[in-house]
Design a protein around this motif. Structure first.
Motif, mmCIF file in Angstrom:
data_model
loop_
_atom_site.group_PDB
_atom_site.id
_atom_site.type_symbol
_atom_site.label_atom_id
_atom_site.label_comp_id
_atom_site.label_asym_id
_atom_site.label_seq_id
_atom_site.Cartn_x
_atom_site.Cartn_y
_atom_site.Cartn_z
ATOM 1 N N THR A 79 0.835 -1.206 0.000
ATOM 2 C CA THR A 79 0.000 0.000 0.000
ATOM 3 C C THR A 79 0.868 1.252 0.000
ATOM 4 N N ALA A 80 1.981 1.187 0.706
ATOM 5 C CA ALA A 80 2.896 2.331 0.749
ATOM 6 C C ALA A 80 3.413 2.676 -0.639
ATOM 7 N N ALA A 81 3.459 1.690 -1.532
ATOM 8 C CA ALA A 81 3.947 1.939 -2.893
ATOM 9 C C ALA A 81 3.091 2.959 -3.628
ATOM 10 N N THR A 82 1.850 3.140 -3.195
ATOM 11 C CA THR A 82 1.008 4.156 -3.836
ATOM 12 C C THR A 82 1.545 5.563 -3.573
ATOM 13 N N ALA A 83 2.391 5.697 -2.554
ATOM 14 C CA ALA A 83 3.016 6.993 -2.283
ATOM 15 C C ALA A 83 3.953 7.393 -3.416
ATOM 16 N N LEU A 84 4.446 6.410 -4.168
ATOM 17 C CA LEU A 84 5.292 6.716 -5.322
ATOM 18 C C LEU A 84 4.484 7.449 -6.391
ATOM 19 N N ALA A 85 3.203 7.098 -6.502
ATOM 20 C CA ALA A 85 2.321 7.807 -7.432
ATOM 21 C C ALA A 85 2.107 9.241 -6.962
ATOM 22 N N ALA A 86 1.914 9.406 -5.656
ATOM 23 C CA ALA A 86 1.748 10.750 -5.099
ATOM 24 C C ALA A 86 3.017 11.572 -5.298
ATOM 25 N N TYR A 87 4.154 10.911 -5.211
ATOM 26 C CA TYR A 87 5.448 11.567 -5.434
ATOM 27 C C TYR A 87 5.521 12.174 -6.838
ATOM 28 N N LYS A 88 4.839 11.524 -7.787
ATOM 29 C CA LYS A 88 4.805 12.022 -9.162
ATOM 30 C C LYS A 88 3.612 12.949 -9.411
ATOM 31 N N GLY A 89 2.875 13.270 -8.351
ATOM 32 C CA GLY A 89 1.781 14.222 -8.476
ATOM 33 C C GLY A 89 0.474 13.646 -8.960
ATOM 34 N N ALA A 90 0.356 12.319 -8.955
ATOM 35 C CA ALA A 90 -0.883 11.689 -9.425
ATOM 36 C C ALA A 90 -1.206 10.478 -8.559
ATOM 37 N N GLY A 91 -1.286 10.720 -7.260
ATOM 38 C CA GLY A 91 -1.491 9.607 -6.343
ATOM 39 C C GLY A 91 -2.526 9.904 -5.282
ATOM 40 N N PRO A 92 -2.568 9.073 -4.260
ATOM 41 C CA PRO A 92 -3.599 9.198 -3.229
ATOM 42 C C PRO A 92 -3.415 10.425 -2.344
ATOM 43 N N ASP A 93 -4.540 10.926 -1.883
ATOM 44 C CA ASP A 93 -4.522 12.021 -0.914
ATOM 45 C C ASP A 93 -4.297 11.484 0.492
ATOM 46 N N LEU A 94 -4.771 10.258 0.722
ATOM 47 C CA LEU A 94 -4.689 9.640 2.042
ATOM 48 C C LEU A 94 -4.285 8.176 1.893
ATOM 49 N N ILE A 95 -3.394 7.716 2.771
ATOM 50 C CA ILE A 95 -2.925 6.329 2.753
ATOM 51 C C ILE A 95 -3.053 5.761 4.165
ATOM 52 N N TYR A 96 -3.681 4.595 4.275
ATOM 53 C CA TYR A 96 -3.879 3.971 5.589
ATOM 54 C C TYR A 96 -3.243 2.583 5.603
ATOM 55 N N LEU A 97 -2.326 2.393 6.548
ATOM 56 C CA LEU A 97 -1.529 1.170 6.641
ATOM 57 C C LEU A 97 -1.868 0.397 7.915
ATOM 58 N N PRO A 98 -1.618 -0.916 7.936
ATOM 59 C CA PRO A 98 -1.884 -1.706 9.147
ATOM 60 C C PRO A 98 -0.954 -1.365 10.304
ATOM 61 N N GLU A 99 0.145 -0.666 10.017
ATOM 62 C CA GLU A 99 1.056 -0.249 11.093
ATOM 63 C C GLU A 99 0.425 0.804 12.008
ATOM 64 N N ILE A 100 -0.617 1.465 11.519
ATOM 65 C CA ILE A 100 -1.298 2.516 12.282
ATOM 66 C C ILE A 100 -2.723 2.055 12.606
ATOM 67 N N GLU A 256 3.261 12.077 10.446
ATOM 68 C CA GLU A 256 2.762 12.229 11.816
ATOM 69 C C GLU A 256 1.273 11.933 11.924
ATOM 70 N N GLU A 257 0.517 12.292 10.882
ATOM 71 C CA GLU A 257 -0.931 12.079 10.900
ATOM 72 C C GLU A 257 -1.310 10.621 10.650
ATOM 73 N N GLY A 258 -0.348 9.823 10.183
ATOM 74 C CA GLY A 258 -0.634 8.423 9.883
ATOM 75 C C GLY A 258 -1.401 8.231 8.596
ATOM 76 N N THR A 259 -1.291 9.203 7.683
ATOM 77 C CA THR A 259 -2.063 9.146 6.436
ATOM 78 C C THR A 259 -1.193 9.266 5.187
ATOM 79 N N GLY A 260 0.095 9.013 5.334
ATOM 80 C CA GLY A 260 0.985 9.132 4.183
ATOM 81 C C GLY A 260 2.390 8.682 4.546
ATOM 82 N N LEU A 261 3.272 8.706 3.567
ATOM 83 C CA LEU A 261 4.654 8.270 3.752
ATOM 84 C C LEU A 261 5.605 9.456 3.640
#
Length: 298
Positions: A79-100, A256-261
């Motif tokens: 799921t964290a891999a979707t942050a790579l899409a956000a890194y390119k400006g076309a990804g998720p606004d919010l990411i929720y992982l089992p670690e949180i 810090e918010e637990g919604t992204g990488l």
């Protein structure tokens, strides 16, 4: 864990066989290795697919929330891999992982803020295994699916995105779409990372080399050079160090918010998805190898 059990079984049967494990798992949750063969390719597919969903969702002017569900029971590497899409400006606004620990009220509040800010457009990615503070899978909120067990006795997950999309549709009154990447994220060879393919081949070659030299009860592991330019080295670790150990995303790699990488995760994952490696093609379709399954005689 499987290699360790096989090795112990063969030893108990007095059957001479050297066992060297290769840490193949797209979940990327094995201890004692920087990353696992398969993860880079799965991460690449997930990131690209997330970017495509992002762009498709913005074709329409109407408000829409998309909840993308990615594999990951206890560790959120995929799921964290979707942050790579956000890194390119076309990804998720919010990411929720089992670690949180997942909190439904906070989730709704998070989504509302983005919804208002982005004129009704929200992309959310979630791991299938997110749980609330009571340890209950969010997928259990909407069905009896978790009563079913898989081959390992684990709760059969799936449906988390649907539960959350239904909740958001009710709260926001807009179109909410649930998308499960499901099996596609682990079998999309057309989107494989060249880096991953080459490292996996080398890991297999090293495993054979160690086995024929007489070494047993070990696993090939990846070790990353601590240099600006990415370089992967290979080593072996004792199977006892890996069996039943689970590697999760470090808390400091999650915001810090637990919604992204954080950038630390991007720096970790980006080198693993580099390069393209497509299967041989025939008539516009991939040509896959067909292997014979021959049962070993003990």
């Amino acid at each position: 864990d499987t290699c360790n059990k096989i090795s112990k079984y063969l030893q108990a049967q007095n059957y001479e066989c050297n066992i060297i494990g290769v840490p193949k798992t797209i979940d990327n949750d094995l201890a004692a290795t920087d990353h696992c063969p398969g993860y880079g390719s799965a991460a690449r597919y997930i990131a690209i697919s997330t970017m495509e969903v992002y762009l498709d969702a913005r074709v329409y002017d109407t408000p829409m929330v998309c909840v993308l569900e990615v594999m990951g029971r206890n560790a959120g590497w995929l799921t964290a891999a979707t942050a790579l899409a956000a890194y390119k400006g076309a990804g998720p606004d919010l990411i929720y992982l089992p670690e949180i620990v997942f909190d439904m009220d906070k989730f709704i509040s998070d989504v509302k803020k983005v919804y208002e800010k982005n004129n009704g457009k929200v992309i959310i990615t979630v791991s299938e295994g997110i749980k609330d503070k009571a340890g209950r899978y969010i997928s259990e909120y909407g069905s009896d699916l978790a009563k079913e067990k898989d081959a390992f006795g684990h709760a059969q997950l799936g449906g988390t995105a649907q539960v959350l999309a239904s909740k958001l549709k009710q709260v926001l009154g807009c179109k909410a779409r649930a998308i499960e990447f499901s099996l596609l994220q682990r079998c999309a060879s057309h989107c494989a990372s060249k880096t991953d393919v080459e490292e996996a081949f080398n890991a297999g070659r090293m495993a054979v080399k160690y086995a024929v030299s007489g070494i047993t009860d070990h696993m090939v592991a990846y070790e990353r050079d601590n240099t600006p330019e990415y370089k992967c080295n290979y080593k072996i670790v004792n199977l006892s160090e890996v069996a039943n150990a689970e590697k999760k995303i470090p808390r400091e790699w999650i915001n810090e918010e637990g919604t992204g990488l954080t950038q630390a995760f991007i720096d970790y994952a980006l080198p693993l998805i580099q390069g393209e490696s497509s299967p041989p093609m025939e008539n516009g379709l991939p040509r896959f190898a067909k292997l014979k399954k021959v049962k070993a005689q003990i």
